[in-house]
Scaffold this motif. Structure first.
Motif, PDB file in Angstrom:
ATOM      1  N   PHE A 133       0.827  -1.210   0.000  1.00 50.36           N
ATOM      2  CA  PHE A 133       0.000   0.000   0.000  1.00 50.36           C
ATOM      3  C   PHE A 133       0.863   1.263   0.000  1.00 50.36           C
ATOM      4  CE2 PHE A 133      -3.077  -2.881   2.418  1.00 50.36           C
ATOM      5  CZ  PHE A 133      -3.767  -3.236   1.257  1.00 50.36           C
ATOM      6  N   ARG A 134       1.984   1.209   0.708  1.00 48.49           N
ATOM      7  CA  ARG A 134       2.876   2.378   0.774  1.00 48.49           C
ATOM      8  C   ARG A 134       3.486   2.669  -0.591  1.00 48.49           C
ATOM      9  NH1 ARG A 134       6.040   0.411   4.243  1.00 48.49           N
ATOM     10  NH2 ARG A 134       5.074   1.314   6.120  1.00 48.49           N
ATOM     11  N   GLU A 135       3.973   1.636  -1.247  1.00 50.17           N
ATOM     12  CA  GLU A 135       4.633   1.822  -2.541  1.00 50.17           C
ATOM     13  C   GLU A 135       3.662   2.278  -3.621  1.00 50.17           C
ATOM     14  OE1 GLU A 135       6.417  -1.966  -3.228  1.00 50.17           O
ATOM     15  OE2 GLU A 135       8.108  -1.608  -1.856  1.00 50.17           O
ATOM     16  N   ARG A 136       2.412   1.832  -3.527  1.00 49.25           N
ATOM     17  CA  ARG A 136       1.437   2.172  -4.552  1.00 49.25           C
ATOM     18  C   ARG A 136       0.630   3.415  -4.215  1.00 49.25           C
ATOM     19  NH1 ARG A 136      -0.485  -2.482  -8.272  1.00 49.25           N
ATOM     20  NH2 ARG A 136       1.463  -3.635  -8.403  1.00 49.25           N
ATOM     21  N   GLY A 137       0.672   3.822  -2.956  1.00 49.48           N
ATOM     22  CA  GLY A 137      -0.088   4.991  -2.547  1.00 49.48           C
ATOM     23  C   GLY A 137      -1.590   4.771  -2.603  1.00 49.48           C
ATOM     24  N   THR A 138      -2.014   3.529  -2.449  1.00 53.02           N
ATOM     25  CA  THR A 138      -3.437   3.205  -2.526  1.00 53.02           C
ATOM     26  C   THR A 138      -3.990   2.865  -1.144  1.00 53.02           C
ATOM     27  OG1 THR A 138      -2.884   0.888  -3.007  1.00 53.02           O
ATOM     28  CG2 THR A 138      -3.269   2.353  -4.886  1.00 53.02           C
ATOM     29  N   ALA A 139      -5.301   3.047  -1.000  1.00 53.68           N
ATOM     30  CA  ALA A 139      -5.965   2.689   0.244  1.00 53.68           C
ATOM     31  C   ALA A 139      -6.112   1.175   0.326  1.00 53.68           C
ATOM     32  CB  ALA A 139      -7.331   3.354   0.316  1.00 53.68           C
ATOM     33  N   GLY A 140      -6.154   0.661   1.533  1.00 51.32           N
ATOM     34  CA  GLY A 140      -6.315  -0.773   1.698  1.00 51.32           C
ATOM     35  C   GLY A 140      -6.634  -1.135   3.133  1.00 51.32           C
ATOM     36  N   ALA A 141      -6.902  -2.409   3.344  1.00 48.44           N
ATOM     37  CA  ALA A 141      -7.243  -2.900   4.673  1.00 48.44           C
ATOM     38  C   ALA A 141      -6.352  -4.073   5.047  1.00 48.44           C
ATOM     39  CB  ALA A 141      -8.716  -3.327   4.727  1.00 48.44           C
ATOM     40  N   ILE A 142      -5.849  -4.043   6.271  1.00 50.26           N
ATOM     41  CA  ILE A 142      -5.121  -5.166   6.853  1.00 50.26           C
ATOM     42  C   ILE A 142      -5.976  -5.678   7.998  1.00 50.26           C
ATOM     43  CG2 ILE A 142      -3.038  -5.902   8.076  1.00 50.26           C
ATOM     44  CD1 ILE A 142      -1.561  -3.582   6.677  1.00 50.26           C
ATOM     45  N   ILE A 143      -6.363  -6.944   7.922  1.00 52.91           N
ATOM     46  CA  ILE A 143      -7.271  -7.523   8.918  1.00 52.91           C
ATOM     47  C   ILE A 143      -6.572  -8.699   9.586  1.00 52.91           C
ATOM     48  CG2 ILE A 143      -9.517  -8.602   9.290  1.00 52.91           C
ATOM     49  CD1 ILE A 143     -10.473  -7.151   6.739  1.00 52.91           C
ATOM     50  N   ASN A 144      -6.344  -8.576  10.887  1.00 55.80           N
ATOM     51  CA  ASN A 144      -5.638  -9.608  11.638  1.00 55.80           C
ATOM     52  C   ASN A 144      -6.598 -10.353  12.551  1.00 55.80           C
ATOM     53  OD1 ASN A 144      -3.252  -8.830  10.432  1.00 55.80           O
ATOM     54  ND2 ASN A 144      -2.648  -7.476  12.110  1.00 55.80           N
ATOM     55  N   LEU A 145      -6.471 -11.682  12.551  1.00 56.10           N
ATOM     56  CA  LEU A 145      -7.323 -12.507  13.410  1.00 56.10           C
ATOM     57  C   LEU A 145      -6.670 -12.684  14.770  1.00 56.10           C
ATOM     58  CD1 LEU A 145     -10.102 -13.901  12.742  1.00 56.10           C
ATOM     59  CD2 LEU A 145      -8.869 -12.913  10.815  1.00 56.10           C
ATOM     60  N   GLY A 146      -7.236 -11.974  15.741  1.00 51.68           N
ATOM     61  CA  GLY A 146      -6.852 -12.193  17.125  1.00 51.68           C
ATOM     62  C   GLY A 146      -7.796 -13.227  17.707  1.00 51.68           C
ATOM     63  N   SER A 147      -8.312 -12.937  18.903  1.00 51.47           N
ATOM     64  CA  SER A 147      -9.185 -13.895  19.567  1.00 51.47           C
ATOM     65  C   SER A 147      -9.709 -13.247  20.826  1.00 51.47           C
ATOM     66  CB  SER A 147      -8.391 -15.159  19.914  1.00 51.47           C
ATOM     67  OG  SER A 147      -9.072 -15.958  20.853  1.00 51.47           O
ATOM     68  N   VAL A 148     -10.765 -13.843  21.402  1.00 46.65           N
ATOM     69  CA  VAL A 148     -11.127 -13.454  22.760  1.00 46.65           C
ATOM     70  C   VAL A 148      -9.906 -13.641  23.647  1.00 46.65           C
ATOM     71  CG1 VAL A 148     -11.977 -15.777  23.300  1.00 46.65           C
ATOM     72  CG2 VAL A 148     -12.770 -13.841  24.649  1.00 46.65           C
ATOM     73  N   GLY A 149      -9.018 -14.566  23.219  1.00 44.85           N
ATOM     74  CA  GLY A 149      -7.759 -14.790  23.919  1.00 44.85           C
ATOM     75  C   GLY A 149      -6.771 -13.653  23.772  1.00 44.85           C
ATOM     76  N   SER A 150      -7.107 -12.619  23.005  1.00 49.03           N
ATOM     77  CA  SER A 150      -6.272 -11.415  22.968  1.00 49.03           C
ATOM     78  C   SER A 150      -6.471 -10.584  24.232  1.00 49.03           C
ATOM     79  CB  SER A 150      -6.631 -10.557  21.746  1.00 49.03           C
ATOM     80  OG  SER A 150      -6.334 -11.222  20.547  1.00 49.03           O
ATOM     81  N   ASP A 151      -7.570 -10.852  24.951  1.00 48.56           N
ATOM     82  CA  ASP A 151      -7.901 -10.090  26.154  1.00 48.56           C
ATOM     83  C   ASP A 151      -8.012 -10.952  27.407  1.00 48.56           C
ATOM     84  OD1 ASP A 151      -8.248  -7.586  24.748  1.00 48.56           O
ATOM     85  OD2 ASP A 151     -10.146  -8.370  24.008  1.00 48.56           O
ATOM     86  N   VAL A 152      -8.292 -12.249  27.223  1.00 53.76           N
ATOM     87  CA  VAL A 152      -8.537 -13.145  28.350  1.00 53.76           C
ATOM     88  C   VAL A 152      -7.715 -14.408  28.182  1.00 53.76           C
ATOM     89  CG1 VAL A 152     -10.287 -14.383  29.675  1.00 53.76           C
ATOM     90  CG2 VAL A 152     -10.922 -12.301  28.433  1.00 53.76           C
TER      91      VAL A 152
END
Length: 342
Positions: A133-152
């Motif tokens: 996205f940086r090299e192309r200068g375009t908008a985009g989305a990065i979606i990471n799968l965490g978990s309820v285990g990210s908090d508990v």
């Protein structure tokens, strides 16, 4: 900087861990909605079969069999998206492996392997996407799968939960740095509750018995709703399932009580004595994939809290309607109360 994302039908979406579970369900649904989809996982045969199925149903797709624990392999995936589709608009880091058992019984190399896939796979994918996205200068989305285990913390899944805590910290840090660069990139953390996939079926365990997903469970489609919403609408995080919100709140408000409650849980509570566990496990090998869920146990296909986050206008309208009805009912309630006092 505000981020404007394309409609899904105009996007190319990269999905790791796409040969089963949440990743497979995401790839199928994204393709059905018109997105071009690039699938990645270790199971070459399963990916080929899935891509053939998607194409027969009118979708546009390609795949690359890789292990996300390799930074070079993840970059090859990004290059494949450019070569095949001219680039990508959303990158979903979903690949993961499971390891269940008391820490005293877990070899260090197994602990490290969980981090190689679950944490470093997310790091490599996120940085490759950000670089694109940086090299192309375009908008985009990065979606990471965490978990309820990210908090508990989850009992007997400390290495796995540790990766999810680390993914949350990395995702938040990446978001801040991309904001500082003023890049039009949305970075979202998805935090599912227990999902009925093959995770527990294929996880390596030291219990000596197969393990099962603790209830309440949700179907993968509930998570897919959150992922595809984040692909079109910038969101910081989306907890999936009521427990991802309630459990995190309880653990934050009452940490000592939560620790004591979890300490009462025994391996027997997670033992599955009704099914034979398929071999091999997915920690160091590649089990046969191709299923979104095993369906051995009941699972919910709807979550009120997730729907409220992914359909905010509908939720607001429903809340307003209920408020109006409640207000309108007040005079009637008062009359009834008054009549009972006579």
């Amino acid at each position: 900087m505000s981020v404007r994302l394309k409609e899904l039908a105009q996007q190319c979406v990269v999905v790791t861990g796409a040969s089963s579970g949440i990743g497979l369900a995401t790839a199928r649904r994204a393709a059905a909605r018109g997105a071009r989809v690039l699938l990645a996982a270790r199971d070459d045969a399963a990916l080929a079969t899935i891509c053939d199925e998607i194409r027969r149903n009118g979708g546009t797709t390609e795949y690359l069999a890789i292990d996300v624990a390799s930074e070079d392999a993840v970059q090859q995936l990004a290059d494949k998206a450019v070569e095949r589709f001219g680039g990508f608009d959303t990158w979903v880091n979903n690949a993961g492996v499971g390891l269940i058992g008391p820490l005293r019984d877990i070899p260090t190399e197994d602990h490290r392997r969980v981090f190689d896939t679950n944490y470093w796979g997310v790091v490599y994918g996120s940085l490759a996407a950000a670089r694109h996205f940086r090299e192309r200068g375009t908008a985009g989305a990065i979606i990471n799968l965490g978990s309820v285990g990210s908090d508990v913390q989850a009992p007997f899944a400390t290495p796995y939960t540790a990766t999810k805590f680390a993914i949350k910290a990395f995702t938040d840090g990446l978001r801040i740095e991309l904001m500082q660069e003023k890049l039009p990139v949305s970075v979202t953390l998805i935090k599912p509750s227990t999902i009925d996939t093959g995770f527990f079926v294929h996880a390596k365990t030291t219990f000596g018995t197969p393990t099962k997903a603790p209830p309440p469970r949700y179907t993968p489609e509930v998570v897919v709703d959150a992922i595809l919403y984040a692909a079109e609408h910038p969101k910081r995080s989306i907890p999936v399932g009521n427990e991802a919100i309630i459990g995190a709140a309880v653990a934050w408000l009452f940490p000592g009580l939560t620790d004591r409650a979890f300490s009462k849980i025994t391996p027997e509570a997670m033992a599955d004595r009704e099914h034979d566990q398929p071999k091999p496990d997915n920690l160091s090998d590649v089990p046969a994939e191709g299923k979104e869920r095993y369906g051995w146990y009941s699972a919910r296909s709807f979550s009120v809290t997730t729907a409220a986050q992914t359909h905010p206008k509908t939720t607001l309208a429903a809340a307003a309607t209920l408020s109006v009805l409640a207000i309108a009912a007040i005079p009637s309630i008062r009359r009834r109360l008054a009549s009972t006092r006579k």
